[in-house]
Enzyme design. Structure first.
Site, PDB file in Angstrom:
ATOM      1  CB  CYS A 141      -0.939  -0.008   1.205  1.00  0.00           C
ATOM      2  SG  CYS A 141      -2.022   1.435   1.274  1.00  0.00           S
ATOM      3  CB  CYS A 182      -0.642   2.425   3.961  1.00  0.00           C
ATOM      4  SG  CYS A 182      -2.244   1.815   3.408  1.00  0.00           S
ATOM      5  CG  ASP A 183       3.153   1.290   4.519  1.00  0.00           C
ATOM      6  OD1 ASP A 183       2.679   1.791   5.554  1.00  0.00           O
ATOM      7  OD2 ASP A 183       2.982   0.101   4.194  1.00  0.00           O
TER       8      ASP A 183
END
Length: 328
Positions: free
Chosen positions: A137, A140-141
Site C-alpha cells: 500500500c 499507507c506507507d
C-alpha cells in the site's frame, strides 16, 4: 454448540467491523462481532500508522485495533473468537451464520466487514520483510520513503497509480513488470511514461526480496529476465507489491451480487446490499480507497442503516426518513 442471537451480527473485526460495533452498541443493538481468522484485520500486520486521524505521533497498527476493540466492548459489544464458515441469507431477516466452532449466530441485521487481502507474489523474503521495506500500500506507507529509491511491482491500474503516487515522496521510482506491456488504462500509461521520476523495467520477474528484517530491512530485489534468463539485483529502499486485492467474499457467493473484481455491490453512497437488512462496509465493498479511516466511516454508515432497518425506518439519499418496506 450454542445459538447466539443479536439485533446486529457483524462478521469481521477490522476498522469497519469495530466501528459498526461501536455505533451499534451505542444504539442499544447489542452487537456480536465474530472476529474471523485475522482478528483486527490488516492493521494487525501493519506496524507504523501515521495517517489515522487523532494521533500526533506514529502509532502501531495492532495497538490501534486493540483500542478499537476495547472501546467496542466497553459500550456493549460481544466479541466472539470464531470463524464463520457458512451463511444463510435466504428468506430475509433474521440472518444466520455458522461458525467453525459449531455455534450458530443469528442477527436481525447482518453487517459484512470481512475485508480484502492484498495479493502477494509468494517469493522468499516477502513476508519476512513486510513492514520493513516491503509493502502492498503506497498510500499507507509511501510517506516513510521520502527521498528514497522505491520500486513498484505490477502492470495494472493499481501498480501505475501506486507509482504515480510515490512520485510525491520519491524522485526515483521504478515500475517492475513481468511482461513487455502494461495492462493499465491508456491514460494512466501516458502519465506514467511521461513522468520524469519514473523508470520502467520490462520482462523482469521478482524472485525474492533481500535484506535483514532486524537491521535496516530491505536492501535489494532478486530479478530474473523472462526473455534472456539473466539474473540481476535491483537495489532499493522500499518495494510495493501492487498486483491487486482479493476481497473476502467467498461466504456470500451465489447469495449477494459482486462486481468483476469480486467486491460486494452496494447501493451507491450507502452500505446497503441487494438484500434488505444486509450491509457491507470496508474493503469488502471498497476497491478504490482501501484505507482504515474510510473503512471506519462505512462501518459507521452500516450501523446507522442497520438501526434504521430494525426500527422500521430508512433514510433516502436526500436524508428524509421513510417507512422501510423491508422491515414490514
Amino acid at each position: 454448540m450454542a445459538t447466539h442471537k443479536t439485533r446486529m451480527l457483524i462478521i469481521g473485526s477490522g476498522p469497519a467491523g469495530l466501528s459498526a460495533a461501536i455505533y451499534g452498541a451505542r444504539a442499544m443493538m447489542e452487537p456480536i462481532v465474530v472476529q474471523g481468522l485475522q482478528p483486527g484485520g490488516q492493521l494487525t500486520i501493519t506496524t507504523d500508522v501515521e495517517n489515522y486521524p487523532g494521533f500526533r505521533d506514529v502509532v502501531q497498527g495492532p495497538w490501534l485495533m486493540q483500542e478499537m476493540q476495547a472501546q467496542a466492548e466497553h459500550v456493549g459489544t460481544r466479541m466472539m473468537w470464531d470463524t464463520i464458515v457458512r451463511v444463510d441469507l435466504e428468506g430475509g431477516s433474521p440472518f444466520r451464520a455458522y461458525g467453525d466452532s459449531g455455534d450458530i449466530y443469528e442477527g436481525d441485521t447482518l453487517v459484512i466487514a470481512t475485508g480484502a487481502q492484498a495479493k502477494w507474489l509468494g517469493v522468499p523474503g516477502e513476508m519476512e520483510l513486510g513492514g520493513k521495506g516491503v509493502s502492498a500500500c503506497a498510500t499507507c506507507d509511501g510517506f516513510f520513503y521520502r527521498g528514497k529509491k522505491v520500486a513498484v511491482i505490477g502492470g495494472g491500474n493499481t501498480a501505475v497509480e501506486e507509482a504515480l503516487y510515490l512520485t510525491n515522496h520519491s524522485d526515483d521510482v521504478t515500475l517492475i513488470h513481468r511482461r513487455d506491456s502494461l495492462r493499465a488504462e491508456r491514460i494512466l500509461q501516458d502519465r506514467l511514461f511521461n513522468h520524469p521520476k519514473i523508470t520502467v523495467l520490462w520482462n523482469q520477474v521478482v524472485e525474492g526480496f533481500e535484506g535483514d528484517p532486524l537491521a535496516g530491512g530491505l536492501t535489494h530485489l532478486s530479478l530474473k529476465d523472462r526473455v534472456t534468463g539473466q539474473l540481476s539485483k535491483f537495489h532499493c529502499d522500499g518495494a510495493f507489491v501492487a498486483i491487486g486485492h482479493a476481497p473476502s467474499t467467498e461466504l456470500f457467493k451465489g447469495q449477494l451480487p459482486v462486481d468483476e473484481g469480486g467486491y460486494l455491490i452496494v447501493e451507491p453512497g450507502t452500505p446497503k446490499t441487494a438484500i434488505p437488512g444486509v450491509f457491507a462496509c470496508g474493503d469488502v465493498m471498497d476497491h478504490t480507497y482501501r484505507q482504515a479511516v474510510t473503512a471506519a466511516g462505512t462501518g459507521c454508515m452500516a450501523a446507522l442503516d442497520a438501526e434504521r432497518f430494525v426500527s422500521g425506518l430508512s433514510i433516502d439519499l436526500h436524508g428524509h426518513a421513510e417507512a422501510a418496506e423491508a422491515a414490514e
